[in-house]
Design a protein around this motif. Structure first.
Motif, PDB file in Angstrom:
ATOM      1  N   LYS A 293       0.831  -1.198   0.000  1.00 56.57           N
ATOM      2  CA  LYS A 293       0.000   0.000   0.000  1.00 56.57           C
ATOM      3  C   LYS A 293       0.865   1.247   0.000  1.00 56.57           C
ATOM      4  CE  LYS A 293      -3.864  -2.088   2.476  1.00 56.57           C
ATOM      5  NZ  LYS A 293      -4.731  -2.037   3.683  1.00 56.57           N
ATOM      6  N   GLY A 294       0.376   2.258  -0.702  1.00 55.80           N
ATOM      7  CA  GLY A 294       1.027   3.557  -0.701  1.00 55.80           C
ATOM      8  C   GLY A 294       0.290   4.525   0.197  1.00 55.80           C
ATOM      9  N   GLU A 295       0.248   5.774  -0.229  1.00 57.03           N
ATOM     10  CA  GLU A 295      -0.326   6.845   0.582  1.00 57.03           C
ATOM     11  C   GLU A 295      -1.855   6.856   0.577  1.00 57.03           C
ATOM     12  OE1 GLU A 295       0.984  10.588  -0.931  1.00 57.03           O
ATOM     13  OE2 GLU A 295      -0.133  11.786   0.524  1.00 57.03           O
ATOM     14  N   VAL A 296      -2.473   6.501  -0.567  1.00 60.25           N
ATOM     15  CA  VAL A 296      -3.931   6.583  -0.711  1.00 60.25           C
ATOM     16  C   VAL A 296      -4.481   5.293  -1.308  1.00 60.25           C
ATOM     17  CG1 VAL A 296      -4.125   9.106  -0.796  1.00 60.25           C
ATOM     18  CG2 VAL A 296      -3.577   7.858  -2.882  1.00 60.25           C
ATOM     19  N   PRO A 297      -4.420   4.168  -0.597  1.00 58.27           N
ATOM     20  CA  PRO A 297      -4.792   2.876  -1.174  1.00 58.27           C
ATOM     21  C   PRO A 297      -6.287   2.525  -1.141  1.00 58.27           C
ATOM     22  CG  PRO A 297      -4.001   2.567   1.050  1.00 58.27           C
ATOM     23  CD  PRO A 297      -3.883   4.044   0.743  1.00 58.27           C
ATOM     24  N   ASP A 298      -7.065   3.240  -0.322  1.00 54.73           N
ATOM     25  CA  ASP A 298      -8.465   2.850  -0.120  1.00 54.73           C
ATOM     26  C   ASP A 298      -9.269   2.940  -1.408  1.00 54.73           C
ATOM     27  OD1 ASP A 298      -8.634   4.339   3.211  1.00 54.73           O
ATOM     28  OD2 ASP A 298      -7.830   2.423   2.500  1.00 54.73           O
ATOM     29  N   GLY A 299     -10.033   1.865  -1.692  1.00 54.39           N
ATOM     30  CA  GLY A 299     -10.875   1.828  -2.874  1.00 54.39           C
ATOM     31  C   GLY A 299     -10.193   1.240  -4.099  1.00 54.39           C
ATOM     32  N   TYR A 300      -8.925   0.856  -3.950  1.00 51.99           N
ATOM     33  CA  TYR A 300      -8.145   0.311  -5.075  1.00 51.99           C
ATOM     34  C   TYR A 300      -7.526  -1.028  -4.688  1.00 51.99           C
ATOM     35  CZ  TYR A 300      -8.094   5.292  -6.338  1.00 51.99           C
ATOM     36  OH  TYR A 300      -8.437   6.586  -6.623  1.00 51.99           O
ATOM     37  N   ASN A 301      -7.365  -1.898  -5.684  1.00 54.08           N
ATOM     38  CA  ASN A 301      -6.585  -3.113  -5.478  1.00 54.08           C
ATOM     39  C   ASN A 301      -5.633  -3.274  -6.658  1.00 54.08           C
ATOM     40  OD1 ASN A 301      -7.988  -4.947  -7.602  1.00 54.08           O
ATOM     41  ND2 ASN A 301      -9.675  -4.166  -6.371  1.00 54.08           N
ATOM     42  N   VAL A 302      -4.573  -4.032  -6.436  1.00 52.74           N
ATOM     43  CA  VAL A 302      -3.554  -4.203  -7.471  1.00 52.74           C
ATOM     44  C   VAL A 302      -3.120  -5.665  -7.538  1.00 52.74           C
ATOM     45  CG1 VAL A 302      -2.602  -1.856  -7.477  1.00 52.74           C
ATOM     46  CG2 VAL A 302      -1.762  -3.540  -5.823  1.00 52.74           C
ATOM     47  N   SER A 303      -2.544  -5.996  -8.683  1.00 48.66           N
ATOM     48  CA  SER A 303      -1.931  -7.324  -8.805  1.00 48.66           C
ATOM     49  C   SER A 303      -0.733  -7.242  -9.735  1.00 48.66           C
ATOM     50  CB  SER A 303      -2.940  -8.355  -9.318  1.00 48.66           C
ATOM     51  OG  SER A 303      -3.361  -8.038 -10.623  1.00 48.66           O
ATOM     52  N   ARG A 304       0.269  -8.073  -9.448  1.00 48.40           N
ATOM     53  CA  ARG A 304       1.469  -8.132 -10.294  1.00 48.40           C
ATOM     54  C   ARG A 304       1.815  -9.605 -10.495  1.00 48.40           C
ATOM     55  NH1 ARG A 304       6.995  -5.190  -9.745  1.00 48.40           N
ATOM     56  NH2 ARG A 304       7.792  -5.489 -11.869  1.00 48.40           N
ATOM     57  N   LEU A 305       1.099 -10.216 -11.412  1.00 40.32           N
ATOM     58  CA  LEU A 305       1.298 -11.634 -11.691  1.00 40.32           C
ATOM     59  C   LEU A 305       2.512 -11.867 -12.573  1.00 40.32           C
ATOM     60  CD1 LEU A 305      -2.412 -12.706 -12.216  1.00 40.32           C
ATOM     61  CD2 LEU A 305      -1.017 -12.850 -10.144  1.00 40.32           C
ATOM     62  N   LYS A 306       2.836 -10.890 -13.418  1.00 38.26           N
ATOM     63  CA  LYS A 306       4.019 -10.966 -14.271  1.00 38.26           C
ATOM     64  C   LYS A 306       4.881  -9.742 -14.012  1.00 38.26           C
ATOM     65  CE  LYS A 306       1.907 -13.465 -18.136  1.00 38.26           C
ATOM     66  NZ  LYS A 306       1.645 -13.439 -19.596  1.00 38.26           N
ATOM     67  N   LYS A 307       6.172  -9.891 -14.143  1.00 39.89           N
ATOM     68  CA  LYS A 307       7.109  -8.804 -13.846  1.00 39.89           C
ATOM     69  C   LYS A 307       6.792  -7.558 -14.673  1.00 39.89           C
ATOM     70  CE  LYS A 307      12.056  -7.851 -13.535  1.00 39.89           C
ATOM     71  NZ  LYS A 307      13.411  -8.399 -13.751  1.00 39.89           N
ATOM     72  N   GLN A 308       6.382  -7.738 -15.914  1.00 41.08           N
ATOM     73  CA  GLN A 308       6.212  -6.591 -16.793  1.00 41.08           C
ATOM     74  C   GLN A 308       4.853  -5.917 -16.673  1.00 41.08           C
ATOM     75  OE1 GLN A 308       6.606  -9.775 -17.609  1.00 41.08           O
ATOM     76  NE2 GLN A 308       5.656 -10.319 -19.565  1.00 41.08           N
ATOM     77  N   ASN A 309       3.918  -6.517 -15.935  1.00 41.49           N
ATOM     78  CA  ASN A 309       2.567  -5.960 -15.858  1.00 41.49           C
ATOM     79  C   ASN A 309       2.168  -5.614 -14.431  1.00 41.49           C
ATOM     80  OD1 ASN A 309       2.315  -6.422 -18.606  1.00 41.49           O
ATOM     81  ND2 ASN A 309       1.230  -8.356 -18.355  1.00 41.49           N
TER      82      ASN A 309
END
Lengths: 112, 115
Positions: free
Chosen positions: B57-73
């Protein structure tokens, strides 16, 4: 709390009229200070990294300098193509390597 | 090299809708970031990743999700969009130079409007 402020908010220069942009920062210990240029509708483009007080970097008409509490971006004899928003960012030694704090930017307009 | 690319470039959502923003980099960078940029507030870090399969999480993570399944994406998701998420979103990537990670390479941005 780490903080970065930039002044002025906007600057209008005649072509050839030299000036400076200011970046003031508050961090526990500076790991690095960075300048970026951002053109309208585009992502920021990296310009310089400064690591310690007294350091200077130059690129064409731009020169960045660093003191213990602020950095200046000097623009010598600007041209219309130097018009952009200039962003300053800092990284604190006391935080993780991943945390970079950006200032709000100075919008520079160079009039022919 | 294309550098950092983002899709889509523009999007309009209604409140409550979901969407995913895609970021791709071809520079083999370990670190990737998602920022939002709002007038007068500077770039604010939403989430970041220090390598494939990791996110934080960064400074303003609420309401967002992320994924990094591959190094380039690096994907940024909004599960239920709100008008407060109207912004310009930038993806960036960097490599560790041994001193700092401030030299970041940014994508062209995605302009999102939530009505």
């Amino acid at each position: 709390e780490d903080q970065v402020t930039q002044s002025p908010e906007a600057l209008r220069l005649q072509e050839g009229e030299s000036s400076s942009l200011n970046c003031s920062y508050t961090v526990s210990g500076l790991r690095g200070l960075f300048w970026y240029r951002q053109d309208p509708g585009k992502g920021p483009e990296f310009l310089f990294t400064l690591y310690s007080a007294g350091e200077e970097k130059e690129k064409e008409r731009l020169k960045a300098t660093l003191t213990k509490k602020e950095s200046f971006l000097h623009i010598t004899a600007p041209k219309p193509e130097d018009s952009a928003t200039y962003l300053c960012a800092v990284q604190d030694k006391e935080t993780s390597y991943d945390k970079v704090i950006f200032g709000p930017g100075t919008s520079l307009s160079v009039i022919p | 090299n294309a550098g950092v690319t983002q899709t889509p470039k523009f999007r309009v959502l209604k409140t409550g809708q979901s969407m995913t923003l895609l970021c791709a980099q071809d520079m083999n960078h370990e670190y990737m970031y998602w920022y939002r940029q709002d007038p007068g507030m500077g770039l604010r870090l939403i989430h970041y990743s220090v390598g494939e399969g990791t996110t934080a999480k960064g400074e303003v993570p609420d309401g967002y999700n992320v994924s990094r399944l591959k190094k380039q994406n690096f994907l940024l998701g909004l599960e239920s969009a709100a008008p407060s998420q109207t912004s310009v979103y930038f993806c960036a990537s960097s490599f560790f130079r041994g001193t700092s990670l401030g030299e970041q390479y940014f994508g062209p941005g995605t302009r999102l409007t939530v009505t």
